[in-house]
Scaffold this active site. Structure first.
Site, PDB file in Angstrom:
ATOM      1  N   ASN A   8      32.300  45.127  47.654  1.00 20.25           N
ATOM      2  CA  ASN A   8      32.254  43.688  47.379  1.00 20.25           C
ATOM      3  C   ASN A   8      33.659  43.254  46.970  1.00 20.25           C
ATOM      4  OD1 ASN A   8      31.765  41.106  46.463  1.00 20.25           O
ATOM      5  ND2 ASN A   8      30.682  41.755  44.594  1.00 20.25           N
ATOM      6  N   TRP A   9      34.314  42.535  47.871  1.00 22.08           N
ATOM      7  CA  TRP A   9      35.708  42.156  47.596  1.00 22.08           C
ATOM      8  C   TRP A   9      35.803  40.961  46.643  1.00 22.08           C
ATOM      9  CZ3 TRP A   9      38.530  42.294  53.064  1.00 22.08           C
ATOM     10  CH2 TRP A   9      38.520  43.617  53.523  1.00 22.08           C
ATOM     11  N   LYS A  10      34.686  40.329  46.363  1.00 26.88           N
ATOM     12  CA  LYS A  10      34.654  39.139  45.488  1.00 26.88           C
ATOM     13  C   LYS A  10      35.675  38.103  45.994  1.00 26.88           C
ATOM     14  CE  LYS A  10      33.345  42.245  41.807  1.00 26.88           C
ATOM     15  NZ  LYS A  10      33.033  42.410  40.414  1.00 26.88           N
ATOM     16  N   HIS A  94      24.034  38.480  42.920  1.00 27.34           N
ATOM     17  CA  HIS A  94      25.028  39.244  42.150  1.00 27.34           C
ATOM     18  C   HIS A  94      25.123  38.657  40.744  1.00 27.34           C
ATOM     19  CE1 HIS A  94      28.873  40.860  40.851  1.00 27.34           C
ATOM     20  NE2 HIS A  94      28.697  41.799  41.775  1.00 27.34           N
ATOM     21  N   GLU A  96      27.517  37.993  38.920  1.00 24.95           N
ATOM     22  CA  GLU A  96      28.530  36.939  38.746  1.00 24.95           C
ATOM     23  C   GLU A  96      27.997  35.592  39.234  1.00 24.95           C
ATOM     24  OE1 GLU A  96      31.751  38.977  40.681  1.00 24.95           O
ATOM     25  OE2 GLU A  96      31.800  40.405  39.022  1.00 24.95           O
ATOM     26  N   GLU A 166      22.722  46.942  39.145  1.00 28.41           N
ATOM     27  CA  GLU A 166      24.061  46.735  38.599  1.00 28.41           C
ATOM     28  C   GLU A 166      23.966  46.267  37.156  1.00 28.41           C
ATOM     29  OE1 GLU A 166      27.140  46.100  41.821  1.00 28.41           O
ATOM     30  OE2 GLU A 166      26.351  44.139  41.365  1.00 28.41           O
ATOM     31  N   GLY A 172      32.958  45.610  36.459  1.00 26.86           N
ATOM     32  CA  GLY A 172      34.354  45.227  36.237  1.00 26.86           C
ATOM     33  C   GLY A 172      34.869  45.571  34.860  1.00 26.86           C
ATOM     34  N   SER A 212      31.471  49.664  38.080  1.00 23.75           N
ATOM     35  CA  SER A 212      32.631  50.539  37.852  1.00 23.75           C
ATOM     36  C   SER A 212      32.509  51.883  38.581  1.00 23.75           C
ATOM     37  CB  SER A 212      32.864  50.734  36.348  1.00 23.75           C
ATOM     38  OG  SER A 212      33.150  49.490  35.732  1.00 23.75           O
ATOM     39  N   GLY A 233      32.916  47.221  43.489  1.00 29.26           N
ATOM     40  CA  GLY A 233      33.749  46.029  43.385  1.00 29.26           C
ATOM     41  C   GLY A 233      35.219  46.410  43.443  1.00 29.26           C
ATOM     42  N   GLY A 234      35.838  46.512  42.263  1.00 31.28           N
ATOM     43  CA  GLY A 234      37.282  46.754  42.144  1.00 31.28           C
ATOM     44  C   GLY A 234      37.814  47.840  43.059  1.00 31.28           C
TER      45      GLY A 234
END
Ligand code: PEP
Length: 251
Positions: A8-10, A94, A96, A166, A172, A212, A233-234
């Site tokens: 997930n590149w956000k 998600h 976020e 998640e 993150g 993470s 993610g990251g």
């Protein structure tokens, strides 16, 4: 069951940066055929990347969409638009989006139903807050999120669904759930799916972990019997790290 690793590149990467990342990933993932690899870039990159991922193991996902087919919904994109741009999957709910954009369980359900109807494969995110975990409410919280998300989803469609567990406190933050903590929740989500749909209908439904995930913890996570992949993610923004995650070696 084929594991699924999704990135997930956000809200990261321009069109050019996204293309560079995919070109590098294509090289690193050449010949991979035992894992389903999915990338969720920003909307602006999807169509361009669809050409770059052709003949590679990489499939594309939207990070979100709106359930209506078309019309006066400024700023939104539809399932049909994602499909026409080259997506096969879409991330729904998600944390976020639930936090920053106040997405409710009901909206997650509407998106899930619309995705399935259009032929997009939903990756439905559920997860508890730190406070909920500390109060012992984790299983209750994620079970109700999943039940609500799947309201009205037929047994014949459930195999198209991926569930992403998640924990909100692990996204993150560099603080991941231990493999045992994740396994406990995955196991309870699997039980819930069995209860709702029966073992045959859900034998191919993947429950993936996100929060993470990094090259140094993927192997122990994937060693758990009920962890069928990861939502990253990251670390998905670094080609080498993401490729190492895709090439996990359960220990
Ligand atoms: C995510 O975006 O779904 C996620 C899990 O992020 P991170 O890997 O950075 O925690």
């Amino acid at each position: 069951m084929t594991p699924l690793i999704a990135g997930n590149w956000k809200m990261n990467t321009t069109v050019h940066q996204g293309a560079e990342l995919v070109i590098r990933l294509r090289e690193l993932l050449k010949g991979i055929d035992t894992v389903d690899v999915v990338l969720a870039p920003p909307f602006t990159s999807i169509h361009h990347l669809s050409h770059l991922v052709a003949d590679s193991p990489i499939k594309l996902a939207g990070q979100n969409f709106f359930w209506e087919k078309s019309g006066a919904y400024t700023g939104e994109v539809s399932a049909e638009m994602l499909l026409s741009a080259g997506c096969q999957y879409v991330i729904i709910g998600h944390s976020e989006r639930r936090t920053h954009f106040k997405e409710s369980d009901e909206e997650v359900n509407r998106k899930t139903l619309a995705a399935l109807k259009s032929g997009l494969r939903p990756i439905i995110c559920v997860g508890e807050s730190l406070e909920e975990r500390e109060r012992g409410k984790t299983v209750k919280r994620v079970s109700s999120q999943l039940q609500n998300a799947l309201s009205g989803v037929a047994g014949s469609a459930i195999r198209e669904v991926t569930v992403a567990y998640e924990p909100v406190w692990a996204i993150g933050t560099g603080r991941n759930a231990t493999p045992e903590q994740a396994e406990e929740v995955h196991n309870s989500l699997r039980d819930l799916l069995y209860e709702m749909y029966g073992p045959d209908a859900v034998k191919d439904v993947r429950i993936i972990y996100g929060g993470s995930v990094k090259p140094d913890n993927i192997d122990s996570l994937m060693a758990q019997p009920n962890i069928d992949g990861a939502l990253v993610g990251g670390a998905s923004l670094k080609a080498e790290d993401f490729a190492r995650i895709v090439k996990f070696q359960p220990m």
